[in-house]
Design an enzyme around this catalytic site. Structure first.
Site, PDB file in Angstrom:
ATOM      1  N   GLU A 126       0.818  -1.487  -0.020  1.00 27.28           N
ATOM      2  CA  GLU A 126       0.192  -0.155   0.088  1.00 27.28           C
ATOM      3  C   GLU A 126       0.968   1.307  -0.040  1.00 27.28           C
ATOM      4  O   GLU A 126       2.213   1.101   0.203  1.00 27.28           O
ATOM      5  CB  GLU A 126      -0.831  -0.078   1.220  1.00 27.28           C
ATOM      6  CG  GLU A 126      -1.873  -1.117   1.451  1.00 27.28           C
ATOM      7  CD  GLU A 126      -2.901  -0.932   2.307  1.00 27.28           C
ATOM      8  OE1 GLU A 126      -3.665  -2.190   2.597  1.00 27.28           O
ATOM      9  OE2 GLU A 126      -2.672  -0.115   3.289  1.00 27.28           O
ATOM     10  N   GLN A 278      42.875  -9.049 -22.452  1.00 26.44           N
ATOM     11  CA  GLN A 278      42.874  -9.759 -21.197  1.00 26.44           C
ATOM     12  C   GLN A 278      41.809  -9.133 -20.119  1.00 26.44           C
ATOM     13  O   GLN A 278      41.184  -9.866 -19.540  1.00 26.44           O
ATOM     14  CB  GLN A 278      44.268  -9.907 -20.388  1.00 26.44           C
ATOM     15  CG  GLN A 278      44.160 -10.714 -19.374  1.00 26.44           C
ATOM     16  CD  GLN A 278      45.592 -11.066 -18.638  1.00 26.44           C
ATOM     17  OE1 GLN A 278      46.258 -10.035 -18.221  1.00 26.44           O
ATOM     18  NE2 GLN A 278      46.239 -11.860 -18.558  1.00 26.44           N
ATOM     19  N   GLU A 362       8.855  -7.895  -4.041  1.00 27.92           N
ATOM     20  CA  GLU A 362       9.015  -9.072  -3.276  1.00 27.92           C
ATOM     21  C   GLU A 362      10.166  -9.075  -2.389  1.00 27.92           C
ATOM     22  O   GLU A 362      10.393 -10.314  -1.917  1.00 27.92           O
ATOM     23  CB  GLU A 362       9.004 -10.344  -4.180  1.00 27.92           C
ATOM     24  CG  GLU A 362       7.591 -10.246  -5.264  1.00 27.92           C
ATOM     25  CD  GLU A 362       7.385 -11.817  -5.380  1.00 27.92           C
ATOM     26  OE1 GLU A 362       7.604 -12.681  -4.916  1.00 27.92           O
ATOM     27  OE2 GLU A 362       6.500 -11.974  -6.258  1.00 27.92           O
ATOM     28  N   GLY A 363      10.495  -7.754  -1.827  1.00 20.83           N
ATOM     29  CA  GLY A 363      11.473  -7.945  -0.690  1.00 20.83           C
ATOM     30  C   GLY A 363      12.714  -7.176  -1.327  1.00 20.83           C
ATOM     31  O   GLY A 363      13.398  -7.839  -2.106  1.00 20.83           O
ATOM     32  N   THR A 364      12.907  -6.089  -0.548  1.00 27.26           N
ATOM     33  CA  THR A 364      14.160  -5.472  -1.137  1.00 27.26           C
ATOM     34  C   THR A 364      15.428  -6.142  -0.669  1.00 27.26           C
ATOM     35  O   THR A 364      15.648  -7.152   0.017  1.00 27.26           O
ATOM     36  CB  THR A 364      14.423  -4.012  -0.450  1.00 27.26           C
ATOM     37  OG1 THR A 364      14.525  -4.424   1.055  1.00 27.26           O
ATOM     38  CG2 THR A 364      13.198  -3.071  -0.910  1.00 27.26           C
TER      39      THR A 364
END
Length: 378
Positions: A126, A278, A362-364
């Site tokens: 929210e 390289q 969905e979650g930091t």
């Protein structure tokens, strides 16, 4: 320890890979540019039974395990993270019902979601309640055999195209986290409305919307599990959902790595491909090692989930490492392309924009660290 895929897992991975290469990749840049939900390929995903992955056949799903689901999310994200987000959040939405719904609810709602007839949404965030779910302002008040729901949600993936919404609101505000309850809500329910869609930096072909509900009457029989248990349910659903997010991040990183490898082998400077330098080789080596490490963490979390093990720590580790890898690898892929990498001529700039959300939703990353530390220190 066996790291090989089963025959079924390999077949589904190859099917999704072919679909992604032949049908999703050609439109990926256009749908990102136009912020367009890919109706045509979503219909194909339904035909391929992807929306029922990891959902039992008895409820209309196509079966398969969590590893298979992760493989599908990864393959889609290798060419278009939006498609992976559409699928993974849809499966997360279904899991609220699959894991905690009644048998009657499962048989009533899951078949339409598993077939893709109704896209599923997971609705928790929210305006004033992101990481802190105890700050939810949405309310559910019981009246006889119904609940009256009022409030709004933001950042709902699939929100504008969803058909079934698993909605978490406060029914007992004084209990804070122990006062949250989940409900199954049909889009057609009076009082339910979809608000504006976000104009996002990445995963632009997925629809991320605000949803609102005013005096919305929901039957008590649509309650998910027990009243006041919603936070616990939501966190368990997110454990499995984070596997999909980790797989998405792995796919983004792999797509960027593949693009970078192709470019440095083809791009010539000072009379030789830049891959002969390289310094370039070391960057590619680091990128490849990072991607493989993230992939193994993700597959391990998926395999443990299939064994019925609680995977809060493992899923958090997979998502943290995969998201960090996706961001790091895509930035390096842009750098390896030089100036042209900063344009839309190549997909690496899109991969970089798509990668950022994996560190947030969905979650930091910071929340993942909290989950991991809490488990390690307990």
């Amino acid at each position: 320890m066996d790291f090989s895929l089963t025959e079924e897992q390999t077949l589904i991975r190859d099917m999704v890979r072919e679909f992604a290469e032949k049908e999703v990749k050609p439109i990926a840049a256009e749908i990102d540019r136009n912020h367009r939900f890919p109706v045509e390929t979503v219909e194909r995903m339904k035909e391929l039974d992807l929306f029922g992955l990891s959902i039992p056949e008895e409820y209309g799903g196509s079966g398969g395990d969590t590893v298979t689901y992760a493989l599908a999310c990864e393959e889609l994200a290798k060419v278009c993270a939006s498609h992976s987000a559409i699928l993974s959040v849809h499966i997360t939405g279904i899991k609220s019902v699959l894991l905690f719904g009644t048998e009657e609810q499962k048989r009533k709602y899951i078949p339409d979601m598993a077939s893709g007839k109704k896209i599923a949404c997971f609705c928790l965030t929210e305006p004033g309640a992101g990481t802190d779910a105890s700050a939810l302002q949405s309310r559910g008040v019981r009246q006889g055999d119904t609940y009256i729901l009022n409030g709004s949600k933001i950042f709902i993936t699939n929100g504008g195209v969803g058909g079934t919404y698993c909605l978490y609101v406060m029914t007992q505000p004084e209990k804070k986290l122990k006062g949250i309850t989940g409900f199954i809500v049909d889009r057609e329910t009076p009082g339910f409305a979809v608000g504006q869609s976000e104009d996002k930096m990445g995963i632009r072909a997925s629809v991320t919307s605000e949803i609102m509900y005013r005096d919305m009457v929901v039957p008590a029989e649509n309650m998910i599990g027990a009243e006041g248990e919603g936070f616990k349910y939501a966190m368990k659903v997110l454990d499995s959902g984070r596997i999909g997010m980790a797989a998405q991040a792995v796919g983004i990183a792999q797509g960027a790595l593949d693009a970078a490898v192709a470019y440095v082998k083809d791009r010539t400077q000072f009379g030789k491909p830049i891959a002969a330098n390289q310094g370039i080789q070391w960057m590619i080596a680091e990128m490849a090692a990072q991607v493989e490490a993230a992939r193994l963490l993700t597959y391990r979390a998926a395999a443990l989930n299939d064994q019925g093990v609680r995977i809060s720590k493992e899923a958090a580790m997979a998502k943290l490492v995969a998201a960090t890898t996706a961001m790091d690898v895509t930035v390096k892929a842009v750098q390896l392309h030089g100036g042209i990498g900063y344009t839309k001529a190549y997909p690496v700039e899109r991969f970089m924009r798509d990668a950022k959300i994996t560190e947030i939703y969905e979650g930091t990353n910071e929340v993942m660290k909290m989950v991991i530390a809490g488990s390690v220190l307990s």
